[in-house]
Motif scaffolding. Structure first.
Motif, PDB file in Angstrom:
ATOM      1  N   HIS A   4      38.867 -35.332  73.203  1.00  9.88           N
ATOM      2  CA  HIS A   4      39.794 -34.392  73.833  1.00  9.88           C
ATOM      3  C   HIS A   4      40.552 -35.050  74.976  1.00  9.88           C
ATOM      4  O   HIS A   4      41.755 -34.863  75.119  1.00  9.88           O
ATOM      5  N   TYR A  90      36.696 -24.512  62.599  1.00 11.03           N
ATOM      6  CA  TYR A  90      36.334 -25.884  62.248  1.00 11.03           C
ATOM      7  C   TYR A  90      37.571 -26.638  61.796  1.00 11.03           C
ATOM      8  O   TYR A  90      38.415 -26.102  61.066  1.00 11.03           O
ATOM      9  N   VAL A  95      34.742 -30.729  62.652  1.00 11.88           N
ATOM     10  CA  VAL A  95      35.002 -30.705  64.094  1.00 11.88           C
ATOM     11  C   VAL A  95      35.014 -29.264  64.594  1.00 11.88           C
ATOM     12  O   VAL A  95      35.641 -28.392  63.990  1.00 11.88           O
ATOM     13  N   TYR A 206      30.177 -35.167  69.993  1.00  9.37           N
ATOM     14  CA  TYR A 206      31.443 -35.454  69.332  1.00  9.37           C
ATOM     15  C   TYR A 206      31.252 -35.825  67.868  1.00  9.37           C
ATOM     16  O   TYR A 206      30.231 -36.382  67.481  1.00  9.37           O
ATOM     17  N   VAL A 207      32.291 -35.538  67.083  1.00  7.23           N
ATOM     18  CA  VAL A 207      32.323 -35.893  65.671  1.00  7.23           C
ATOM     19  C   VAL A 207      33.323 -37.030  65.507  1.00  7.23           C
ATOM     20  O   VAL A 207      34.504 -36.886  65.834  1.00  7.23           O
ATOM     21  N   LYS A 208      32.842 -38.175  65.013  1.00  8.35           N
ATOM     22  CA  LYS A 208      33.705 -39.343  64.840  1.00  8.35           C
ATOM     23  C   LYS A 208      34.575 -39.177  63.606  1.00  8.35           C
ATOM     24  O   LYS A 208      34.075 -38.877  62.518  1.00  8.35           O
ATOM     25  N   LEU A 209      35.891 -39.349  63.770  1.00  9.85           N
ATOM     26  CA  LEU A 209      36.830 -39.257  62.654  1.00  9.85           C
ATOM     27  C   LEU A 209      37.615 -40.560  62.529  1.00  9.85           C
ATOM     28  O   LEU A 209      37.942 -41.202  63.527  1.00  9.85           O
ATOM     29  N   MET A 217      43.396 -34.193  61.656  1.00  9.57           N
ATOM     30  CA  MET A 217      42.921 -33.507  62.848  1.00  9.57           C
ATOM     31  C   MET A 217      43.994 -33.491  63.938  1.00  9.57           C
ATOM     32  O   MET A 217      44.263 -32.458  64.558  1.00  9.57           O
ATOM     33  N   ALA A 235      38.600 -29.352  71.161  1.00  8.51           N
ATOM     34  CA  ALA A 235      37.969 -29.809  69.920  1.00  8.51           C
ATOM     35  C   ALA A 235      37.062 -30.994  70.206  1.00  8.51           C
ATOM     36  O   ALA A 235      37.353 -31.803  71.092  1.00  8.51           O
ATOM     37  N   ASN A 236      35.960 -31.088  69.463  1.00 11.20           N
ATOM     38  CA  ASN A 236      34.972 -32.144  69.759  1.00 11.20           C
ATOM     39  C   ASN A 236      35.115 -33.346  68.824  1.00 11.20           C
ATOM     40  O   ASN A 236      34.136 -33.895  68.338  1.00 11.20           O
ATOM     41  N   PHE A 237      36.374 -33.773  68.584  1.00  9.03           N
ATOM     42  CA  PHE A 237      36.574 -34.967  67.771  1.00  9.03           C
ATOM     43  C   PHE A 237      36.570 -36.216  68.649  1.00  9.03           C
ATOM     44  O   PHE A 237      36.902 -36.167  69.836  1.00  9.03           O
ATOM     45  N   ASP A 238      36.202 -37.331  68.049  1.00 10.61           N
ATOM     46  CA  ASP A 238      36.282 -38.633  68.696  1.00 10.61           C
ATOM     47  C   ASP A 238      36.997 -39.554  67.725  1.00 10.61           C
ATOM     48  O   ASP A 238      36.547 -39.750  66.598  1.00 10.61           O
TER      49      ASP A 238
END
Length: 250
Positions: A4, A90, A95, A206-209, A217, A235-238
């Motif tokens: 984020h 989601y 994520v 975090y969720v790795k993308l 995303m 959002a908890n993306f990385d």
């Protein structure tokens, strides 16, 4: 590593080049209005309103606009009746997402959010589905060229910060909500201007993308944030910073 905050930094740069001042004004005015309605029109006793006014002044919004927004919130001036709402969902790769909305038509905006998410690999979820993944914290982003770690630590820890994270090209400072203003003010007084500063919903993990999921995303977050009624997207993306920078430049 906080996806984020990296997105917030890139967003800040994009906003400067895209000259989206009109859209920024719309969102800030709505935040001022809803803050005044829920907490009163006196910024001295309303921290949320103080933060909104600071954001307005950072965008060089005229004082008359700020005052009218406060008066609409307190009912001194007539205007559209805004409602604040939060939605959970989601994104690609599972994520977790929190979407904060200020709108005059809740049913319409729910339908539009559902459509945007379905087009970009996401979906709305029931209340409580992802909220537990986030904590309410002050989040301040400082470009690394403005201060080194030791200097920043001595400023922010004394002011009440709880964490300083190395997030690639920026520092991410986290505070309890009540320490947000003292920490932000301590930085400003030290001549350090944050790239962004807000009381936000910060992910606990975090969720790795990568690759197409990462691209999808970022597109989803972008289209959501361009919607006039959507104030914030958390959002908890990385995503790797270099990959994110390349995609944002396309």
């Amino acid at each position: 590593m906080s996806g984020h905050s990296k997105w917030a930094t890139i967003k800040h740069k994009k906003a400067a080049t895209d000259a989206k001042r009109g859209a920024a004004f719309t969102k800030i005015i709505r935040e001022i209005t809803i803050s005044a309605r829920t907490g009163g029109g006196d910024p001295v006793s309303n921290p949320r309103l103080r933060t909104a006014i600071a954001a307005a002044k950072n965008e060089n919004m005229p004082n008359d606009n700020i005052e009218r927004a406060i008066q609409r919130g307190t009912g001194q001036l007539e205007g559209e009746q805004f409602e604040e709402a939060n939605f959970e969902g989601y994104g690609p790769g599972g994520v977790g997402m929190l979407i904060n909305v200020v709108t005059t038509n809740r049913n319409r905006v729910v339908s539009e959010i559902r459509f945007m998410m379905s087009r970009h690999g996401g979906n709305l979820a029931e209340a409580g589905a992802v909220g537990w993944m986030f904590s309410r914290k002050g989040q301040i982003i400082v470009p690394k060229e403005l201060a080194g770690e030791d200097k920043l630590l001595s400023i922010v820890l004394d002011a009440g910060a709880e964490d300083l994270r190395d997030d690639g090209s920026v520092w991410e400072i986290l505070t309890p909500p009540e320490a947000f203003e003292p920490v932000r003010d301590a930085l400003t007084n030290a001549g350090i201007a944050p790239a962004s500063a807000e009381v936000a919903w910060v992910p606990q993990n975090y969720v790795k993308l990568t690759g197409s999921q990462a691209q999808q995303m970022l597109k989803l977050v972008e289209v959501l944030e361009e919607h006039d009624d959507i104030q914030h997207v958390y959002a908890n993306f990385d995503i790797d910073e270099k990959e994110m920078a390349l995609m944002s430049a396309e």
